[in-house]
Write a protein that holds these residues in place. Structure first.
Motif, short mmCIF file in Angstrom:
data_model
loop_
_atom_site.label_atom_id
_atom_site.label_comp_id
_atom_site.label_asym_id
_atom_site.label_seq_id
_atom_site.Cartn_x
_atom_site.Cartn_y
_atom_site.Cartn_z
N LYS A 322 1.13 -30.21 34.65
CA LYS A 322 1.19 -28.75 34.62
C LYS A 322 0.10 -28.18 33.72
CE LYS A 322 6.05 -27.71 35.69
NZ LYS A 322 5.72 -26.73 36.76
N ALA A 323 -0.08 -28.76 32.54
CA ALA A 323 -1.06 -28.25 31.59
C ALA A 323 -2.47 -28.28 32.16
CB ALA A 323 -1.00 -29.07 30.30
N GLN A 324 -2.75 -29.26 33.01
CA GLN A 324 -4.09 -29.40 33.59
C GLN A 324 -4.42 -28.27 34.56
OE1 GLN A 324 -4.69 -33.41 35.17
NE2 GLN A 324 -3.42 -34.24 33.52
N THR A 325 -3.42 -27.53 34.99
CA THR A 325 -3.67 -26.43 35.94
C THR A 325 -4.02 -25.11 35.26
OG1 THR A 325 -1.34 -25.68 36.03
CG2 THR A 325 -1.99 -27.49 37.51
N VAL A 326 -3.99 -25.10 33.93
CA VAL A 326 -4.20 -23.88 33.15
C VAL A 326 -5.55 -23.94 32.46
CG1 VAL A 326 -3.33 -22.51 31.21
CG2 VAL A 326 -1.72 -23.58 32.81
N PRO A 327 -6.33 -22.87 32.43
CA PRO A 327 -7.65 -22.90 31.77
C PRO A 327 -7.53 -22.95 30.25
CG PRO A 327 -7.17 -20.68 32.52
CD PRO A 327 -6.08 -21.56 33.08
N ALA A 328 -8.60 -23.36 29.60
CA ALA A 328 -8.66 -23.39 28.14
C ALA A 328 -8.32 -22.01 27.59
CB ALA A 328 -10.05 -23.80 27.68
N GLY A 329 -7.47 -21.98 26.57
CA GLY A 329 -7.03 -20.73 25.98
C GLY A 329 -5.69 -20.27 26.50
N SER A 330 -5.16 -20.98 27.52
CA SER A 330 -3.83 -20.68 28.08
C SER A 330 -3.66 -19.20 28.43
CB SER A 330 -2.73 -21.12 27.09
OG SER A 330 -2.81 -22.51 26.86
N GLU A 331 -4.77 -18.59 28.81
CA GLU A 331 -4.75 -17.18 29.23
C GLU A 331 -4.01 -16.29 28.24
OE1 GLU A 331 -5.39 -17.30 33.96
OE2 GLU A 331 -3.33 -17.81 33.35
N GLY A 332 -4.38 -16.47 26.94
CA GLY A 332 -3.89 -15.59 25.89
C GLY A 332 -2.58 -16.00 25.26
N TRP A 347 1.54 -25.20 3.13
CA TRP A 347 2.53 -25.75 2.21
C TRP A 347 3.76 -24.83 2.13
CZ3 TRP A 347 1.60 -30.62 1.12
CH2 TRP A 347 0.27 -31.08 1.17
N ASP A 348 4.32 -24.57 3.28
CA ASP A 348 5.40 -23.59 3.38
C ASP A 348 6.52 -24.15 4.26
OD1 ASP A 348 7.05 -21.42 3.75
OD2 ASP A 348 5.43 -19.99 4.14
N PRO A 349 7.64 -24.59 3.66
CA PRO A 349 8.73 -25.15 4.46
C PRO A 349 9.46 -24.13 5.31
CG PRO A 349 9.40 -24.95 2.17
CD PRO A 349 7.94 -24.62 2.21
N ASP A 350 9.20 -22.83 5.06
CA ASP A 350 9.91 -21.78 5.79
C ASP A 350 9.08 -21.15 6.90
OD1 ASP A 350 12.11 -22.23 4.23
OD2 ASP A 350 11.75 -20.55 2.88
N LEU A 351 7.90 -21.70 7.19
CA LEU A 351 7.21 -21.28 8.41
C LEU A 351 7.99 -21.81 9.61
CD1 LEU A 351 3.36 -21.71 7.83
CD2 LEU A 351 4.72 -19.61 7.84
N ARG A 352 7.92 -21.12 10.75
CA ARG A 352 8.62 -21.54 11.94
C ARG A 352 7.71 -21.44 13.16
NH1 ARG A 352 11.07 -23.74 8.85
NH2 ARG A 352 13.31 -23.73 8.40
N ALA A 353 8.07 -22.19 14.18
CA ALA A 353 7.27 -22.24 15.40
C ALA A 353 7.40 -20.94 16.19
CB ALA A 353 7.72 -23.42 16.25
N SER A 354 6.40 -20.69 17.05
CA SER A 354 6.44 -19.49 17.87
C SER A 354 5.47 -19.61 19.03
CB SER A 354 6.07 -18.25 17.04
OG SER A 354 4.77 -18.40 16.48
N PHE A 355 5.84 -19.00 20.15
CA PHE A 355 4.89 -18.69 21.22
C PHE A 355 4.52 -17.22 21.05
CE2 PHE A 355 6.82 -22.40 23.30
CZ PHE A 355 5.68 -23.03 23.80
N VAL A 356 3.24 -16.94 20.98
CA VAL A 356 2.75 -15.58 20.76
C VAL A 356 1.86 -15.17 21.93
CG1 VAL A 356 1.40 -14.08 19.24
CG2 VAL A 356 2.83 -15.88 18.26
N GLY A 357 2.13 -13.98 22.47
CA GLY A 357 1.30 -13.47 23.55
C GLY A 357 1.88 -13.63 24.93
N LEU A 358 3.15 -14.00 25.03
CA LEU A 358 3.77 -14.21 26.34
C LEU A 358 3.74 -12.94 27.20
CD1 LEU A 358 6.91 -16.37 25.50
CD2 LEU A 358 5.16 -16.95 27.20
N GLY A 359 3.40 -13.13 28.46
CA GLY A 359 3.43 -12.04 29.43
C GLY A 359 3.95 -12.55 30.75
N PHE A 360 4.17 -11.65 31.71
CA PHE A 360 4.71 -12.03 33.00
C PHE A 360 3.80 -13.02 33.74
CE2 PHE A 360 7.24 -7.98 32.79
CZ PHE A 360 8.49 -8.59 32.83
#
Length: 498
Positions: A322-332, A347-360
């Motif tokens: 699936k990843a191979q079908t998407v261009p570099a930069g994952s379209e934002g 050095w921050d144990p309270d950082l958390r993961a996120s997807f940023v920039g999701l669109g339709f």
């Protein structure tokens, strides 16, 4: 007479792997067995040491079933992740599950330790206190599980606990001693001052020996359980990253190593340690040298998390397609892999993961590619720390389970700008087998053993993708900074709700 064989055993976060090689460095066979990680609370990460032994026995059984003759194994050695220690009582019983290196529970103790003795800890241990080290984990135990802490009579790094079950020895190497954050980096041996901060005595700690020293031989009891020949020489071993960077070919200054494993690391060899707040240092397997390391907490673990959460039906191979079908930069689309807080450079144990920039317009394939790119951006963050300290490099050996993806390998080259060399063999179990050979005299020294290391693939950055990723890296950093306060508030709210 049959050619002698060497056995390397590596305890990873998700599995234990055993590899058998010849004296020429050719791999005869490998076998793995799963290891379970327990998450009793958010931010906690533990393993039951008994499960390590079960996995070791299972992996060796698979080797023997594959046709490896245990009587030909002349020596063995072990590696495991640093900072993970087993606590035992007076009777030798394990007191609790082992707290892992990626556990984030000791954030409050880290804050207190920095405020009260941060400079002293750095000076004595050689490294900055953070939640990954055993020292603050022991401080947490004293605060939260005082009955357990009071009963500690033995503290043993993970690989050394396993080795003791093979040969009865009670020792560790200098690299894992530094990993506990209780060793005196200036004068050698254990530090009374650091042990006092942890609330333990130096008597509960093992002797410190060289990684290539023999610690004993396989006992009759261990032979009966494992199928190994009783009397087989056992060599101390070292941390997984030490063994892995060596087996990848990081054997002289100027060559770096990138590891795509449960965590991801960026390392380089140095002649002297430059103790600092933002770079981790350990003694290296190459005598008289150290390795400087920066690390991101989640790599293959983030990959596994995404598979388990959304892609169990297609698995890793399907995600890669699936990843191979998407261009570099994952379209934002950006992904921050901070599922267990973050080490370098935040050095921050309270950082958390996120997807940023999701669109339709974004589909599942974009999330797969954004994960590859997010881990690569985190590695670039780590690399920049070394570059700022004059410890950068232009060529790096790439190791770890993540190297199985050709797209991920190329993405690492494109994001970092490095020439990437992929060894034919470069995992910690292979490195452990080389260490066994050095300790047993099959190889004369680390230079001799390094002749068995061969490069299988060389990758250069794609200029077009590199331009996309240069912009993406700036946005990745900006989003990290913008979301830091929100992450802290979310973590605080979750803690308050429990």
């Amino acid at each position: 007479m049959s050619e002698p064989l060497l056995l390397g055993i590596d305890l990873g976060a998700g599995s234990l792997k055993s590899t058998v090689i010849t004296g020429a460095g050719e791999v005869v066979a490998s076998a793995s067995a799963p290891v379970e990680t327990l998450v009793p609370k958010p931010g906690h990460s533990e393993q039951d040491p008994a499960g390590w032994w079960v996995a070791l026995v299972a992996s060796l059984k698979s080797l023997w079933e594959a046709g490896v003759d245990p009587d030909r194994v002349v020596a063995l050695s072990l590696t495991a992740g640093a900072h993970t220690s087993v606590l035992e009582d007076e009777a030798g019983e394990v007191l609790r599950p082992a707290i892992m290196w990626n556990d984030a529970r000791s954030g409050a103790q880290v804050t207190r330790g920095r405020a009260e003795a941060g400079t002293e800890i750095l000076k004595r241990s050689g490294n900055r206190i953070s939640a990954t080290w055993t020292l603050p984990q022991l401080m947490w135990l004293a605060d939260e599980e005082p009955d357990v802490h009071a009963r500690i009579r033995s503290l043993t790094p993970a690989k050394d606990w396993l080795r003791r079950k093979l040969d009865g020895s009670r020792a560790t190497d200098l690299t894992d001693a530094w990993g506990i954050m209780l060793a005196d980096a200036q004068n050698g041996g254990w530090s009374d001052a650091l042990c006092e901060m942890a609330g333990i005595r130096t008597a509960v700690l093992p002797a410190i020996v060289r990684s290539t020293d023999a610690t004993g031989t396989v006992t009759e009891a261990a032979a009966a359980e494992t199928g190994l020949r009783a009397g087989t020489t056992v060599i101390c071993g070292t941390s997984d990253t030490n063994a892995e960077t060596y087996s990848a070919g990081m054997t002289r200054p100027g060559i770096g190593a990138l590891k795509l494993a449960t965590a991801a690391t960026v390392s380089t060899l140095t002649a002297t340690p430059a103790f600092s707040d933002d770079v981790i240092h350990y003694p290296h397997l190459v005598p008289g040298h150290y390795y400087a390391i920066t690390a991101t907490n989640s790599c293959a673990s983030a990959h596994r998390w995404l598979r388990d959460a959304l892609f169990e039906d297609i698995g890793f191979d399907g995600m890669d397609r699936k990843a191979q079908t998407v261009p570099a930069g994952s379209e934002g689309l950006l992904f921050h892999p901070y599922l267990s807080g973050e080490r370098s450079p935040y050095w921050d144990p309270d950082l958390r993961a996120s997807f940023v920039g999701l669109g339709f317009a974004h589909k599942a394939a974009h999330m797969c590619r954004a994960l590859y790119e997010g881990v690569a951006y985190s590695l670039r963050d780590c690399l920049e720390v070394l570059r700022q300290r004059g410890m950068g490099f232009t060529t790096a050996r790439l190791v770890g389970g993540g190297t199985r993806s050709a797209l991920w390998r190329q993405t690492i080259a494109d994001v970092t700008g490095l020439t990437i060399e992929v060894p034919e063999q470069g995992d910690a179990s292979f490195g452990a087998a080389l260490i066994a050979g050095i300790g047993a005299g099959v190889f004369s020294d680390t230079d001799d053993a390094a002749r068995a290391i061969r490069v299988g693939e060389t990758l250069h950055p794609n200029p077009e993708n590199a331009s996309v990723y240069e912009t993406g890296f700036g946005l990745f950093r900006a989003a990290t900074q913008a979301l830091t306060g929100v992450n802290h508030d979310l973590v605080a709210a979750a803690r308050g709700a429990r």
